[in-house]
Design an enzyme around this catalytic site. Structure first.
Site, PDB file in Angstrom:
ATOM      1  N   TYR A 280      33.516  68.768 -19.170  1.00 55.68           N
ATOM      2  CA  TYR A 280      32.478  69.508 -18.452  1.00 55.68           C
ATOM      3  C   TYR A 280      31.945  70.636 -19.330  1.00 55.68           C
ATOM      4  O   TYR A 280      32.651  71.161 -20.199  1.00 55.68           O
ATOM      5  CB  TYR A 280      33.054  70.138 -17.188  1.00 55.68           C
TER       6      TYR A 280
ATOM      7  N   GLU B 144      30.069  57.771 -18.208  1.00 55.68           N
ATOM      8  CA  GLU B 144      30.377  57.054 -16.973  1.00 55.68           C
ATOM      9  C   GLU B 144      31.147  55.765 -17.236  1.00 55.68           C
ATOM     10  O   GLU B 144      32.046  55.405 -16.468  1.00 55.68           O
ATOM     11  CB  GLU B 144      29.091  56.777 -16.187  1.00 55.68           C
TER      12      GLU B 144
END
Length: 567
Positions: free
Chosen positions: A159, A101
């Site tokens: 991902y 993040e």
């Protein structure tokens, strides 16, 4: 994982880059464990890049870290005067997720969003959950850059294969099938992640001081050597009766490496008792104000049990001081080893300094000596406990415990590894100790970190797996449950009752008699019942030369600073 449409290629607009140190606020709604994990992630940025973080003072633009619904961040600086939000929500409190993040906030898109991604992966849009298609949007080469760094299946920004799937199959298929189960790793930033970060922010060096020496290609890393009688340190590729390979190039299997590499060896096979050989680093100076340094190296003891490997530091008043003051920081002696062994030594120096390795011959007859390799020195905390399991792949269905330890605050504890048939768990237990009547109970705000060590010789390139738990006394246990290890073959979750699981073991624990015939009370095992599968260990350098290494930290310092900054 960024769950917003604004979701590793990097932004081209330099006005959206932050200026280091990046101001931040850890908001009060964050879980205490998450706050400690964020501090650990910041240390990784300092160690591997020129990006630093500081608690916000009066800066207009800063990162506001909150506990919202999920883990997400916008990409790059948004110049919001009420704070740019990074969400570290429930179950986001892992170092890899925090790194993910904050890399978004620093200007990075997802790896599979690169404009060249179609050369490396196929996106199965028919398998994506309706409404989440924007998470797989490809960036334009007019607004993003790969900075010439190859596509990285190992990126912490990638991902996983089943991200946002609708139940009909994987959403990402790697064109090289060997990476299908690699994408989406959540261990740490990959070396390519770090490279791109340093390129984007034009880093010349890391914030934290760092030294690495693996003696590759026969280089001495500016180290000096001398001896007082007997043999001195020699650079070798193998030793008769000792290591047959350097540690750097050890394979995941036995003791042989992929290529012959160099390491340093001091023989104790000749000479007189008391003869010594010295190996010293160049003069160094710390960068950070915290005055914390950790020396890490591998050693192999092939001499007599009375031989010693002493670790000294020599501190200098200033750069013109030529003599300095020497202090003994650690000593290795005892029976010879059959594997390379990892050693950590906390230094905590405040001045210019050198590290010195001294091998001193003991009284017995020797046919070997001491060898060292892969020296790392960094401005980070050393782990408090190291547990090395040699011949790891043949060790199953048992529980291993460390000796009793004492934290800096006086709490007694032990850590352990519960090895099952296909997986293993890591845990900590509070023990009764000599300071129990002087301590605060239940044990408040202590964070325990469990780490499966990636044995890449250079710590800046390591991708270790780590998890943390914290004795948050707002609840009666960790998330309402704790681990019971009734038998290594039968691991179960036990449900917490109304008592605090971090309470005084003399009140809630069970007694056992140790090897010194002392009765000790042991509290419940607390940690991660499932930490990893054995299959997970076959990637990276988690097993090297047959050995696996686990390190543990039990500390209050990080959480003390978190509380202090956010009162």
């Amino acid at each position: 994982m960024n769950q917003s449409p604004n979701s590793r290629s990097a932004i081209l607009d330099e006005s959206r880059l932050w200026t280091s140190p990046v101001p931040y606020v850890l908001e009060k709604d964050l879980e205490m464990n998450a706050k400690g994990v964020i501090m650990k992630a910041f240390d990784q940025f300092r160690l591997k890049s020129c990006i630093d973080f500081k608690p916000r003072d009066s800066e207009d633009y800063y990162i506001s870290v909150k506990k919202l619904d999920g883990c997400f961040s916008s990409v790059g600086q948004r110049k919001k005067k009420k704070g740019q939000v990074v969400s570290i929500g429930r179950f986001c409190d892992e170092v890899s997720t925090v790194e993910h993040e904050f890399l978004h906030a620093l200007g990075f898109y997802h790896e599979q969003s690169r404009y060249d991604r179609d050369n490396y992966v196929n996106i199965a849009f028919e398998n994506i959950k309706e409404g989440f298609e924007n998470n797989f949007r490809k960036q334009s080469n007019e607004t993003s850059t790969t900075q010439g760094v190859p596509y990285d299946y190992w990126s912490v920004m990638h991902y996983g294969k089943n991200a946002f799937n609708n139940g009909n199959g994987s959403t990402i298929i790697t064109k090289d099938p060997t990476f299908q189960d690699v994408i989406g790793q959540r261990w740490e930033m990959s070396p390519s992640d770090v490279l791109e970060l340093n390129l984007l922010y034009k880093c010349n060096s890391s914030i934290a001081f760092k030294m690495y020496c693996g003696f590759s290609n026969g280089t001495m890393c500016q180290m000096n050597r001398c001896s007082q009688g007997g043999s001195g340190w020699e650079m070798v590729t193998h030793v008769s009766g000792g290591p047959r390979s350097d540690h750097t190039n050890l394979s995941s299997g036995g003791d042989h490496g992929h290529d012959a590499g160099y390491f340093m060896h001091a023989s104790t096979a000749s000479g007189q008792e008391g003869d010594s050989a010295w190996l010293e680093t160049h003069k160094m100076r710390h960068n950070r104000e915290c005055h914390v340094q950790c020396l890490q190296f591998y050693y192999y003891h092939s001499g007599h049990k009375s031989d010693h490997l002493n670790i000294w530091i020599r501190e200098f008043q200033d750069e013109w001081d030529l003599s300095g003051t020497r202090r003994l920081m650690g000593q290795i002696t005892g029976p010879p080893t059959s594997y390379w062994q990892l050693k950590h030594v906390s230094l905590n120096v405040t001045k210019h300094f050198q590290v010195e390795f001294e091998v001193r011959k003991g009284a017995g007859n020797s046919s070997g000596g001491f060898s060292i390799d892969d020296i790392n020195l960094s401005e980070t905390d050393c782990p408090h406990v190291t547990m090395q399991i040699d011949d790891f792949e043949n060790t199953r269905s048992t529980t291993l415990y460390s000796p009793r330890q004492y934290s800096s605050g006086g709490y007694a504890y032990r850590v352990g590894i519960a090895l099952a048939r296909r997986s293993f768990g890591l845990f900590v237990q509070l023990l009764s100790g000599e300071y129990d009547d002087k301590l605060e109970w239940p044990c408040p705000q202590r964070q325990t970190t469990f780490k499966m060590l990636d044995q890449n010789p250079n710590i800046q390139l390591q991708m270790s797996k780590q998890r943390s738990i914290t004795s948050d006394l707002s609840t009666s246990s960790i998330n309402g449950t704790y681990i019971t290890f009734d038998h290594p073959k039968h691991l179960e979750w036990g449900h917490a009752d109304s008592s605090y699981q971090w309470d005084n073991p003399r009140m809630i624990g069970t007694p056992y008699v140790d090897e010194k015939n002392e009765t000790i009370f042991v509290g419940p095992p607390l940690g991660k019942r499932f930490f990893a599968y054995y299959e997970d260990m076959k990637s990276r350098d988690f097993i090297k030369g047959g050995s696996a290494i686990f390190v543990f930290s039990f500390q209050v310092e990080i959480l003390y600073h978190v509380l202090k900054w956010n009162q």
